[in-house]
Design a protein around this motif. Structure first.
Motif, short mmCIF file in Angstrom:
data_model
loop_
_atom_site.label_atom_id
_atom_site.label_comp_id
_atom_site.label_asym_id
_atom_site.label_seq_id
_atom_site.Cartn_x
_atom_site.Cartn_y
_atom_site.Cartn_z
N ALA A 1 38.48 1.81 -11.48
CA ALA A 1 38.82 1.39 -12.75
C ALA A 1 40.46 1.96 -13.38
CB ALA A 1 38.00 2.04 -13.43
N ALA A 2 40.68 1.31 -14.83
CA ALA A 2 42.36 1.53 -15.13
C ALA A 2 41.94 1.50 -16.39
CB ALA A 2 42.57 0.40 -14.33
N PHE A 3 42.70 2.42 -17.10
CA PHE A 3 41.71 2.46 -18.24
C PHE A 3 43.03 2.38 -19.29
CE2 PHE A 3 38.47 4.65 -16.45
CZ PHE A 3 37.38 3.62 -16.27
N GLU A 4 43.11 2.05 -20.19
CA GLU A 4 44.00 2.39 -21.17
C GLU A 4 44.72 3.58 -21.52
OE1 GLU A 4 43.97 0.30 -25.20
OE2 GLU A 4 43.43 -1.79 -24.18
N THR A 5 45.43 3.94 -21.82
CA THR A 5 46.19 4.92 -22.31
C THR A 5 45.61 6.06 -23.76
OG1 THR A 5 48.66 4.94 -21.14
CG2 THR A 5 47.98 7.06 -22.98
N GLY A 6 44.98 7.03 -23.23
CA GLY A 6 43.86 7.63 -24.00
C GLY A 6 43.10 7.18 -24.43
N ALA A 7 42.20 6.38 -23.87
CA ALA A 7 41.09 5.41 -24.03
C ALA A 7 39.69 6.65 -23.25
CB ALA A 7 40.99 4.29 -23.12
N ARG A 8 38.81 6.74 -24.50
CA ARG A 8 37.31 7.51 -24.22
C ARG A 8 36.81 7.03 -22.79
NH1 ARG A 8 34.19 10.73 -26.34
NH2 ARG A 8 31.86 11.29 -26.09
N VAL B 1 42.03 16.33 -12.73
CA VAL B 1 42.77 15.59 -13.52
C VAL B 1 43.91 15.24 -12.89
CG1 VAL B 1 44.16 14.53 -15.02
CG2 VAL B 1 41.94 15.13 -15.53
N PHE B 2 45.35 14.26 -12.49
CA PHE B 2 46.55 14.20 -12.04
C PHE B 2 47.26 13.84 -13.02
CE2 PHE B 2 43.00 14.29 -8.89
CZ PHE B 2 44.08 15.43 -7.91
N GLU B 3 48.45 15.53 -13.24
CA GLU B 3 49.20 15.32 -13.67
C GLU B 3 50.86 15.36 -13.71
OE1 GLU B 3 50.59 14.49 -17.40
OE2 GLU B 3 48.47 14.54 -18.91
N THR B 4 51.27 13.88 -13.84
CA THR B 4 52.79 13.22 -14.12
C THR B 4 53.35 13.25 -15.29
OG1 THR B 4 52.96 11.19 -13.42
CG2 THR B 4 52.19 12.95 -11.82
N VAL B 5 52.77 12.70 -16.10
CA VAL B 5 53.46 13.14 -17.25
C VAL B 5 53.73 13.21 -18.69
CG1 VAL B 5 52.75 11.06 -19.60
CG2 VAL B 5 52.06 10.14 -17.04
N GLY B 6 52.87 14.74 -18.56
CA GLY B 6 52.95 15.91 -19.44
C GLY B 6 52.47 15.74 -20.37
N LYS B 7 53.22 15.31 -22.09
CA LYS B 7 52.85 15.94 -23.89
C LYS B 7 52.51 14.99 -24.03
CE LYS B 7 55.38 16.54 -28.14
NZ LYS B 7 56.71 16.91 -28.69
N ALA B 8 52.36 13.29 -23.08
CA ALA B 8 52.34 12.53 -23.73
C ALA B 8 50.46 12.38 -23.08
CB ALA B 8 53.13 10.87 -23.72
N THR B 9 50.22 12.48 -22.30
CA THR B 9 48.73 12.37 -21.81
C THR B 9 48.27 13.82 -22.01
OG1 THR B 9 49.04 12.54 -19.49
CG2 THR B 9 49.32 10.41 -20.39
N TRP B 10 48.50 15.35 -22.11
CA TRP B 10 48.00 15.94 -22.47
C TRP B 10 46.73 16.15 -22.69
CZ3 TRP B 10 48.63 19.52 -18.27
CH2 TRP B 10 47.71 20.91 -17.91
#
Length: 321
Positions: free
Chosen positions: A203-210, A218-227
């Motif tokens: 499944a794929a969701f919009e950024t920040g979606a519930r 969670v696998f993070e490479t984005v940082g501030k915008a998605t933390w």
């Protein structure tokens, strides 16, 4: 020899430092080998080099490119491990305080030839093209370490990848699906979310979606915008594995949530030569292959750099000779 290189650091306008032209042929020290490059992949690290991050000013001009695959002088087909450790170091080379990546101290792979320590070449698997092999040394190795060395996930558990289309993200999707995890992804655009689903995301969701439910990792490479979204999306006791912060690292740590819900945050940087060998065997056994979004001759490298700077990549960008 022909090469793509950074003439000097330029923090504000990195592409202004990009040059395409002739550079001297490299000398081959004792214990090192020369590789005639057939393919080399672009990484965000190359943009950081153009900005002057992680490289001393006196190292310029610097040929760009951390990853590559090619042929030794004797005709052996090889691929490169990008982490160069101190000759006296024993153990995990990512922990060596004197380690460097290609393009930090030593000239990189966007050229006719590159020289590296002999231990930094591995045989290219027959089932991988030169372009596919050139994707493995940074993005795919980072994803492999994040997923299989750092996360502690078990098949059947749910993972969230923040960002759907970068090199590490697409590798995480493909590796996670092949390993039996439920793979969820966020993406800024419908095109990027569709790409993630084609790569195997459940499944794929919009950024920040519930999300429908909280995830195990969670696998993070984005940082501030998605933390903040990463923290809110994680189950109590879950883990966030971080290998980058492309949107900036100045994020609210949300420490109350972290300790109250007993979450874990771990970092991951690249991987070891042994882990790269394991990754290659996993790809051979599973049939997983990197997705190459753009393949360009090295002479057109600036097009690839511009797309990466604009955030328009979809899979790996590979330059060929």
């Amino acid at each position: 020899m022909f090469a793509v290189y950074a003439a000097e650091p330029n923090a504000q306008d990195p592409l202004a430092a990009l040059r395409i032209g002739e550079r001297p042929e490299p000398e081959v020290p004792d214990g090192w080998v020369r590789v005639a490059i057939r393919a080399a992949s672009l990484n965000m690290h190359d943009l950081w080099t153009l900005r002057g991050v992680g490289i001393k000013p006196d190292r310029f001009p610097m040929i760009l490119g951390c990853d590559g695959a090619g042929v030794l002088d004797d005709g052996t087909e090889v691929m490169l491990h990008s982490v160069i450790s101190d000759p006296g170091w024993v153990g995990d080379e990512t922990m060596d305080p004197k380690r460097t990546l290609l393009t930090e101290k030593h000239q990189g792979t966007f050229a006719d030839h590159v020289v590296v320590p002999a231990r930094n070449v591995l045989p290219k698997p027959a089932g991988l093209s030169f372009a596919e092999a050139a994707c493995m040394g940074t993005a795919w190795l980072t994803a492999y370490r994040m997923l299989f060395v750092k996360s502690g996930l078990r098949p059947g558990q749910t993972m969230l990848v923040q960002g759907a289309s970068g090199g590490v993200s697409t590798a995480l999707i493909a590796l996670g699906r092949a390993a039996g995890f439920r793979v969820w992804v966020t993406g800024r655009s419908e095109r990027k979310r569709a790409l993630a689903e084609r790569l195997g995301a459940h499944a794929a969701f919009e950024t920040g979606a519930r999300l429908p439910e909280r995830v195990d990792a969670v696998f993070e490479t984005v940082g501030k915008a998605t933390w903040s979204h990463s923290m809110k999306s994680l189950k109590p006791g879950g883990i966030i594995v971080v290998s980058g912060a492309t949107s900036g690292g100045d994020a609210d740590a949300e420490l109350s949530r972290l300790f109250f819900l007993q979450m874990r945050v771990v970092g991951a940087t690249m991987g070891t030569r042994d882990e790269l060998a394991d990754l290659l065997r996993f790809c051979e056994l599973s049939g997983v292959r990197p997705v190459i979004g753009t393949e360009l001759p090295l002479e057109r490298a600036e097009e690839g750099f511009r797309a990466m700077l604009a955030g328009e990549t979809a899979g790996k960008t590979v330059f060929t000779r």
